[in-house]
Design a protein around this motif. Structure first.
Motif, PDB file in Angstrom:
ATOM      1  N   ALA A 118       7.986   3.214  -5.876  1.00 32.11           N
ATOM      2  CA  ALA A 118       6.788   3.720  -5.210  1.00 32.11           C
ATOM      3  C   ALA A 118       6.249   4.951  -5.915  1.00 32.11           C
ATOM      4  CB  ALA A 118       7.099   4.030  -3.739  1.00 32.11           C
ATOM      5  N   GLY A 119       7.152   5.799  -6.415  1.00 33.27           N
ATOM      6  CA  GLY A 119       6.719   6.982  -7.158  1.00 33.27           C
ATOM      7  C   GLY A 119       6.022   6.611  -8.451  1.00 33.27           C
ATOM      8  N   ASN A 120       6.580   5.610  -9.155  1.00 29.83           N
ATOM      9  CA  ASN A 120       5.935   5.138 -10.385  1.00 29.83           C
ATOM     10  C   ASN A 120       4.557   4.555 -10.097  1.00 29.83           C
ATOM     11  OD1 ASN A 120       7.935   5.806 -12.279  1.00 29.83           O
ATOM     12  ND2 ASN A 120       9.127   3.992 -11.792  1.00 29.83           N
ATOM     13  N   ALA A 121       4.459   3.815  -8.987  1.00 32.62           N
ATOM     14  CA  ALA A 121       3.155   3.262  -8.617  1.00 32.62           C
ATOM     15  C   ALA A 121       2.159   4.374  -8.335  1.00 32.62           C
ATOM     16  CB  ALA A 121       3.311   2.360  -7.385  1.00 32.62           C
ATOM     17  N   ALA A 122       2.617   5.438  -7.683  1.00 29.91           N
ATOM     18  CA  ALA A 122       1.729   6.565  -7.391  1.00 29.91           C
ATOM     19  C   ALA A 122       1.214   7.199  -8.675  1.00 29.91           C
ATOM     20  CB  ALA A 122       2.476   7.597  -6.542  1.00 29.91           C
ATOM     21  N   VAL A 123       2.098   7.343  -9.667  1.00 31.85           N
ATOM     22  CA  VAL A 123       1.676   7.908 -10.955  1.00 31.85           C
ATOM     23  C   VAL A 123       0.622   7.023 -11.601  1.00 31.85           C
ATOM     24  CG1 VAL A 123       2.427   8.480 -13.292  1.00 31.85           C
ATOM     25  CG2 VAL A 123       3.848   9.116 -11.334  1.00 31.85           C
ATOM     26  N   MET A 124       0.863   5.700 -11.602  1.00 34.09           N
ATOM     27  CA  MET A 124      -0.090   4.785 -12.223  1.00 34.09           C
ATOM     28  C   MET A 124      -1.452   4.861 -11.563  1.00 34.09           C
ATOM     29  SD  MET A 124       1.398   3.287 -14.765  1.00 34.09           S
ATOM     30  CE  MET A 124       0.227   1.951 -15.048  1.00 34.09           C
ATOM     31  N   VAL A 125      -1.483   4.931 -10.245  1.00 37.80           N
ATOM     32  CA  VAL A 125      -2.756   4.998  -9.537  1.00 37.80           C
ATOM     33  C   VAL A 125      -3.491   6.292  -9.863  1.00 37.80           C
ATOM     34  CG1 VAL A 125      -3.819   5.166  -7.247  1.00 37.80           C
ATOM     35  CG2 VAL A 125      -2.034   3.483  -7.661  1.00 37.80           C
ATOM     36  N   LEU A 164       2.363   4.847  -0.334  1.00 40.96           N
ATOM     37  CA  LEU A 164       1.814   5.263  -1.616  1.00 40.96           C
ATOM     38  C   LEU A 164       1.121   6.613  -1.495  1.00 40.96           C
ATOM     39  CD1 LEU A 164       1.433   4.490  -4.564  1.00 40.96           C
ATOM     40  CD2 LEU A 164      -0.700   3.349  -3.936  1.00 40.96           C
ATOM     41  N   GLY A 165       0.367   6.811  -0.415  1.00 41.44           N
ATOM     42  CA  GLY A 165      -0.291   8.095  -0.201  1.00 41.44           C
ATOM     43  C   GLY A 165       0.711   9.226  -0.085  1.00 41.44           C
ATOM     44  N   GLN A 166       1.810   8.970   0.605  1.00 42.28           N
ATOM     45  CA  GLN A 166       2.856   9.986   0.752  1.00 42.28           C
ATOM     46  C   GLN A 166       3.436  10.348  -0.610  1.00 42.28           C
ATOM     47  OE1 GLN A 166       6.039   8.790   3.336  1.00 42.28           O
ATOM     48  NE2 GLN A 166       7.345  10.495   2.767  1.00 42.28           N
ATOM     49  N   LYS A 167       3.720   9.335  -1.440  1.00 39.79           N
ATOM     50  CA  LYS A 167       4.276   9.595  -2.764  1.00 39.79           C
ATOM     51  C   LYS A 167       3.298  10.381  -3.630  1.00 39.79           C
ATOM     52  CE  LYS A 167       8.234   7.457  -2.357  1.00 39.79           C
ATOM     53  NZ  LYS A 167       9.532   8.159  -2.524  1.00 39.79           N
ATOM     54  N   MET A 168       2.008  10.066  -3.535  1.00 43.95           N
ATOM     55  CA  MET A 168       1.001  10.770  -4.331  1.00 43.95           C
ATOM     56  C   MET A 168       0.925  12.240  -3.947  1.00 43.95           C
ATOM     57  SD  MET A 168      -1.897   7.755  -4.317  1.00 43.95           S
ATOM     58  CE  MET A 168      -3.151   8.669  -5.194  1.00 43.95           C
ATOM     59  N   ILE A 217      -7.844  -0.717  -5.982  1.00 41.55           N
ATOM     60  CA  ILE A 217      -6.439  -1.093  -5.816  1.00 41.55           C
ATOM     61  C   ILE A 217      -5.963  -0.759  -4.413  1.00 41.55           C
ATOM     62  CG2 ILE A 217      -4.083  -0.541  -6.557  1.00 41.55           C
ATOM     63  CD1 ILE A 217      -5.171  -0.175  -9.372  1.00 41.55           C
ATOM     64  N   LEU A 218      -6.277   0.453  -3.945  1.00 42.96           N
ATOM     65  CA  LEU A 218      -5.833   0.869  -2.615  1.00 42.96           C
ATOM     66  C   LEU A 218      -6.394  -0.031  -1.524  1.00 42.96           C
ATOM     67  CD1 LEU A 218      -6.133   4.762  -2.938  1.00 42.96           C
ATOM     68  CD2 LEU A 218      -4.115   3.323  -3.229  1.00 42.96           C
ATOM     69  N   ALA A 219      -7.579  -0.576  -1.761  1.00 37.90           N
ATOM     70  CA  ALA A 219      -8.210  -1.434  -0.762  1.00 37.90           C
ATOM     71  C   ALA A 219      -7.443  -2.734  -0.550  1.00 37.90           C
ATOM     72  CB  ALA A 219      -9.650  -1.751  -1.164  1.00 37.90           C
ATOM     73  N   GLU A 220      -6.578  -3.104  -1.505  1.00 39.82           N
ATOM     74  CA  GLU A 220      -5.820  -4.346  -1.399  1.00 39.82           C
ATOM     75  C   GLU A 220      -4.495  -4.184  -0.660  1.00 39.82           C
ATOM     76  OE1 GLU A 220      -7.056  -7.214  -2.414  1.00 39.82           O
ATOM     77  OE2 GLU A 220      -8.869  -6.195  -3.116  1.00 39.82           O
ATOM     78  N   LEU A 221      -4.106  -2.943  -0.365  1.00 37.63           N
ATOM     79  CA  LEU A 221      -2.789  -2.691   0.215  1.00 37.63           C
ATOM     80  C   LEU A 221      -2.778  -2.858   1.719  1.00 37.63           C
ATOM     81  CD1 LEU A 221      -1.719   0.485  -1.814  1.00 37.63           C
ATOM     82  CD2 LEU A 221      -1.270  -1.922  -2.329  1.00 37.63           C
ATOM     83  N   GLU A 222      -1.609  -3.185   2.241  1.00 36.36           N
ATOM     84  CA  GLU A 222      -1.387  -3.222   3.679  1.00 36.36           C
ATOM     85  C   GLU A 222      -1.297  -1.787   4.201  1.00 36.36           C
ATOM     86  OE1 GLU A 222      -1.140  -5.884   5.765  1.00 36.36           O
ATOM     87  OE2 GLU A 222      -1.774  -7.096   4.057  1.00 36.36           O
ATOM     88  N   PRO A 223      -1.513  -1.560   5.507  1.00 39.38           N
ATOM     89  CA  PRO A 223      -1.456  -0.192   6.049  1.00 39.38           C
ATOM     90  C   PRO A 223      -0.156   0.532   5.722  1.00 39.38           C
ATOM     91  CG  PRO A 223      -2.415  -1.674   7.667  1.00 39.38           C
ATOM     92  CD  PRO A 223      -1.955  -2.535   6.526  1.00 39.38           C
ATOM     93  N   ALA A 224       0.993  -0.144   5.877  1.00 39.80           N
ATOM     94  CA  ALA A 224       2.277   0.514   5.606  1.00 39.80           C
ATOM     95  C   ALA A 224       2.412   0.870   4.125  1.00 39.80           C
ATOM     96  CB  ALA A 224       3.428  -0.385   6.042  1.00 39.80           C
ATOM     97  N   GLU A 225       1.947  -0.037   3.245  1.00 35.07           N
ATOM     98  CA  GLU A 225       1.996   0.231   1.817  1.00 35.07           C
ATOM     99  C   GLU A 225       1.103   1.405   1.456  1.00 35.07           C
ATOM    100  OE1 GLU A 225       2.707  -4.371   0.253  1.00 35.07           O
ATOM    101  OE2 GLU A 225       0.663  -3.605   0.545  1.00 35.07           O
ATOM    102  N   LEU A 226      -0.050   1.460   2.085  1.00 36.99           N
ATOM    103  CA  LEU A 226      -0.995   2.533   1.799  1.00 36.99           C
ATOM    104  C   LEU A 226      -0.438   3.885   2.226  1.00 36.99           C
ATOM    105  CD1 LEU A 226      -3.801   2.838   0.587  1.00 36.99           C
ATOM    106  CD2 LEU A 226      -4.763   2.660   2.873  1.00 36.99           C
ATOM    107  N   ARG A 227       0.232   3.899   3.403  1.00 35.34           N
ATOM    108  CA  ARG A 227       0.829   5.151   3.860  1.00 35.34           C
ATOM    109  C   ARG A 227       1.928   5.615   2.909  1.00 35.34           C
ATOM    110  NH1 ARG A 227       0.238   2.688   9.030  1.00 35.34           N
ATOM    111  NH2 ARG A 227       2.387   1.929   8.963  1.00 35.34           N
TER     112      ARG A 227
END
Length: 334
Positions: free
Chosen positions: A10-17, A40-44, A28-38
């Protein structure tokens, strides 16, 4: 200070985004589920200064995982629809997509999953309980619980009863629900494969709605179906729910439990999950229980489950008496 290079996925994904342009990241964020978005946002947010070694590691991991993959077809229509919307606007995009993929429609039920309870409740209040039940089982349990709590008390028991007994749902019912939501929130509707509720979903919603709803709903469901009410109640109170007890409540519970039963119950859970029980004991008592668990050897799963059920039964009685409390001060269950 730079963050470590060995981030989790998840941290690597945050860096890529964060390496992308804002509009690219948004797609990309628009394609995520609510839990995934939360997540990823937390990691960012948690990432500090991102050094070159972190960026290189994230990119290398991405290349390694995708070098053997092509472009997946999952929700290709949705991807194209989003790009068209950004390029020519929503109105023109709708017209184009009706020509490009006339059979594909966006699900209003999917949109409803992103709405807050305050926005959802007015959309369904006064509608048929079956329709409300079909919608609630597709929401996060916390959101569904809040919506149920906001609905008229006289309707709550019937809605939960229908949630718990939902089986195959006719396509016509889903279409009607879609049309209702579409009419009320102005979005297009469609039909997608749905995972329809059951005992667990009903129990999760009641747990989240709190004791007041529980005290009102369960007795009324018992009048309709005693067996179903018992199954819902069993799902609501599971052994893992005891893990949220504070030391004082746990101590009150342990005083009512025979040592042999406690040892049998704890034998079936990981050591890390036993700490909540040990913290409520003296060091000497905790060490004694640990020694007995280690000395007992292999235990049948059926015996573990039976011991855990016995403890849960005592916990339910103590909770009903007000001796112990689950969750926060408002009486909700976690």
């Amino acid at each position: 200070m730079s963050v470590l290079a060995n981030l989790d996925p998840a941290g690597n994904a945050a860096v890529m985004v964060m390496l992308l342009q804002d509009d690219q990241a948004a797609r990309i964020l628009a394609e995520l589920e609510p839990a995934e978005l939360r997540l990823l946002g937390q990691k960012m947010v948690e990432l500090g200064e991102i050094g070159p070694e972190v960026i290189a590691g994230a990119i290398a991991g991405f290349v390694e995982k995708t070098e053997s993959l092509g472009l997946v077809a999952h929700d290709r229509v949705g991807q194209v629809r989003n790009m068209m919307g950004r390029a020519v606007g929503e109105v023109k995009a709708d017209s184009l997509m009706r020509r490009i993929a006339p059979e594909a429609k966006a699900s209003t039920i999917e949109l409803a999953r992103w709405l807050v309870p305050e926005a959802l409740t007015p959309l369904i209040k006064g509608e048929h309980p079956q329709m409300i039940a079909v919608l609630l089982v597709q929401l996060d349990p916390e959101v569904a619980a809040a919506v149920l709590h906001a609905l008229p008390p006289a309707d709550q028991a019937e809605i939960v009863h229908r949630i718990a007994t939902l089986g195959p749902v006719a396509p016509e019912a889903i279409t009607i629900l879609e049309e209702l939501l579409t009419r009320k929130i102005g979005e297009r509707h469609g039909q997608a494969p749905l995972s329809i509720g059951g005992i667990k979903e009903a129990a999760d919603i009641i747990n989240g709605a709190g004791k007041i709803v529980e005290a009102r709903v369960l007795p009324q469901i018992a009048k309709l179906d005693k067996v179903l009410a018992r199954k819902i109640e069993e799902e609501m109170f599971k052994f893992e729910h005891l893990f949220v007890l504070d030391p004082q409540s746990m101590g009150a519970l342990l005083r009512e439990i025979e040592s042999d039963v406690l040892i049998g119950a704890l034998k079936g859970i990981p050591e890390s999950e036993r700490d909540v029980f040990f913290r409520a004991m003296s060091s000497r008592a905790a060490d004694g229980v640990k020694d007995e668990i280690a000395a007992r050897g292999r235990t049948k799963l059926a015996e573990v489950i039976e011991a855990q059920k016995a403890i849960v039964a005592v916990a339910r009685k103590l909770a009903a008496d007000g001796t112990i409390a689950f969750g926060s001060g408002d009486g909700d269950y976690v």
